[in-house]
Design a protein around this motif. Structure first.
Motif, PDB file in Angstrom:
ATOM      1  N   HIS A 129      37.260  35.971  32.642  1.00 16.27           N
ATOM      2  CA  HIS A 129      38.464  35.138  32.672  1.00 16.27           C
ATOM      3  C   HIS A 129      39.281  35.393  31.419  1.00 16.27           C
ATOM      4  O   HIS A 129      38.749  35.719  30.355  1.00 16.27           O
ATOM      5  N   ARG A 157      40.897  39.539  41.231  1.00 21.02           N
ATOM      6  CA  ARG A 157      40.650  38.506  42.226  1.00 21.02           C
ATOM      7  C   ARG A 157      41.769  37.468  42.223  1.00 21.02           C
ATOM      8  O   ARG A 157      42.461  37.267  41.224  1.00 21.02           O
ATOM      9  N   SER A 168      30.066  41.781  35.930  1.00 18.93           N
ATOM     10  CA  SER A 168      30.382  40.399  35.558  1.00 18.93           C
ATOM     11  C   SER A 168      31.777  40.061  36.036  1.00 18.93           C
ATOM     12  O   SER A 168      32.584  40.940  36.355  1.00 18.93           O
ATOM     13  N   ARG A 169      32.044  38.768  36.086  1.00 15.79           N
ATOM     14  CA  ARG A 169      33.400  38.265  36.226  1.00 15.79           C
ATOM     15  C   ARG A 169      33.949  37.960  34.837  1.00 15.79           C
ATOM     16  O   ARG A 169      33.185  37.603  33.937  1.00 15.79           O
ATOM     17  N   GLU A 182      36.835  41.272  38.057  1.00 21.27           N
ATOM     18  CA  GLU A 182      35.435  41.446  38.430  1.00 21.27           C
ATOM     19  C   GLU A 182      35.077  42.911  38.245  1.00 21.27           C
ATOM     20  O   GLU A 182      35.684  43.805  38.837  1.00 21.27           O
ATOM     21  N   GLU A 193      41.174  36.245  37.926  1.00 22.23           N
ATOM     22  CA  GLU A 193      39.934  36.729  37.329  1.00 22.23           C
ATOM     23  C   GLU A 193      39.774  38.227  37.592  1.00 22.23           C
ATOM     24  O   GLU A 193      40.265  38.756  38.584  1.00 22.23           O
TER      25      GLU A 193
END
Length: 460
Positions: free
Chosen positions: A400, A380, A397-398, A386, A384
């Motif tokens: 980081h 993304r 989930s996302r 995904e 991030e």
């Protein structure tokens, strides 16, 4: 009219529906006055009122006492200390208020924020909301001889004294009254100069309305002393509109968006019999007609308040009334939000490509398999990752990035779990390891490190 101004306008039919809801709430709830406000895109886009205060209809600058909405402000002060490294949510209270070690020292900061500490709901008598704070000059006076009613962490049990202790913690670490810290660190940066510990004109008087007769009497306003962090503040619809915008998106001048998001995540289960409720870190949670709301309700003698935020819809709403009971302001605020979101659903943010993307991340994008379950990993904008099941069923989930090159889940089953990219000796990607779950490029490839082994498909 500019494009931006046009975006901020509500349709006449929507405005009428909102005005009608406030009018019905004030009339059926038999409230001396009721003020409602709607926030969209971080801005106040509608406000309406019914009733009379001092010979005139109230407006968005009229102060009302907001009761337990005060707790959201105290929670932000605590989370600021956490982000600064002054404390951790797992810290026992005794690490910051050693004088209370015998009474509640083992309870943690996070448990107090989430109302899972097991502390009593109220102070020992007399009722703190209706008596001067001078009757409870010390913190031990708000606790009583046996303040812990449930094992810590075992259940959700709303505690007003718990937030009195959090206010004292802020004072201890800041070296000044919690209200002064709030003004300097939170209210001033957000432009909330009409949110105060004591009423400032124009302010509504609070009333008790007789349940069986159309008469009312004034309620006495008490300064609650040590219990003030549980419900002392006064505010206006305009200021609470700013607060709703903050609770929806954060503000780097006060608290990072990621921290505010964490406050909105469930930290305590709903109470028995209230499956649509819940609590985050100083923030009430509510699921209403399929819509996830975050915010808080409040009540003090003579006043009712509610604020709800729907992050998904980009809409928030506030309702304030000056009576001890009567209008269901929580429902009014939720209805104002729903009316706006349903009548005028927001537009999604326009898609834009990322400015830059790590080429290594592009190598990870695409399909992956956990056993025979197909997943897609997307990169993304902002960097991030995904991970989502292609069938719509399963855990996603996302993630980081961390400084060590691993990735941490932000939500759902994988929240807090580590995603690692495992490489072969030649540097090529072998598989993904997500909390010991192995994701491979092909389903059950015999050459991949699938735990337990796999004999291969018929054509192997």
């Amino acid at each position: 009219m500019t494009v931006e101004q046009e975006k901020e306008q509500l349709l006449p039919s929507t405005r009428r529906a909102l005005s009608h809801r406030v009018a019905v709430g004030q009339s059926q709830g038999r409230a001396p006055s009721l003020v409602g406000a709607v926030v969209r895109g971080g801005r106040l886009v509608w406000a309406g009122a019914r009733g009379v205060i001092g010979g005139r209809e109230p407006d968005v600058d009229t102060q009302y006492r907001i009761g337990s909405l005060t707790k959201t402000f105290v929670a932000v002060l605590v989370m600021r200390l956490r982000d600064e490294g002054v404390l951790e949510l797992t810290d026992p209270l005794s690490a910051h208020l050693p004088a209370l070690e015998a009474e509640v020292g083992a309870l943690t900061v996070g448990q107090l924020l989430a109302h899972t500490s097991g502390l009593a709901s109220e102070t020992p008598g007399p009722w703190w909301e209706r008596t001067p704070g001078g009757l409870r000059p010390e913190l031990t006076d708000v606790l009583g001889p046996a303040p812990v009613k449930h094992p810590a962490g075992s259940r959700y049990h709303y505690s007003n004294p718990g937030f009195a202790l959090l206010g004292a913690l802020v004072e201890r670490r800041r070296g000044e009254p919690w209200g002064e810290a709030l003004r300097a660190e939170v209210l001033a940066p957000l432009g909330m100069d009409r949110t105060t510990p004591l009423p400032q004109a124009p302010a509504a008087d609070g009333f008790a309305v007789h349940p069986w007769a159309d008469v009312m009497r004034p309620e006495t306003v008490q300064e609650t002393g040590r219990m003030a962090p549980a419900g002392q503040l006064w505010s206006t619809a305009a200021d609470l509109a700013r607060w709703a915008a903050f609770l929806a998106a954060g503000d780097e001048r006060v608290l990072a968006p990621a921290t505010v998001e964490r406050m909105r995540l469930p930290a305590a289960p709903p109470e028995s019999g209230e499956p649509d409720g819940g609590y985050g870190l100083g923030v009430q949670l509510l699921r209403r007609e399929g819509r996830a709301l975050a915010g808080h309700t409040g009540s003090m003698p003579g006043f009712l308040a509610a604020l709800w935020v729907s992050v998904q819809d980009g809409v928030s709403a506030v309702a304030l009334a000056n009576c001890t009971s009567g209008p269901a302001v929580s429902t009014v605020a939720a209805d104002l939000l729903a009316i706006t979101a349903d009548a005028e659903p927001g537009f999604p943010q326009p898609w834009r490509p990322a400015d830059t993307v790590d080429p290594g991340l592009l190598d990870l994008a695409g399909p992956w398999y956990w056993g025979t379950a197909a997943f897609a990993l997307r990169v993304r904008a902002g960097g991030e990752l995904e991970l989502a099941p292609l069938t719509g069923q399963g855990r996603g989930s996302r993630f980081h990035v961390e400084h060590d090159g691993t990735w941490t889940g932000r939500e759902g089953y994988y929240a807090g779990e580590t995603l690692r990219v495992v490489r072969d000796r030649d540097g090529s990607v072998s598989h993904l390891d997500l909390g010991s779950f192995v994701f491979t490029r092909r389903p059950y490839d015999p050459s991949d490190p699938v735990p337990g082994g796999f004999r291969g498909w018929p054509d192997h």
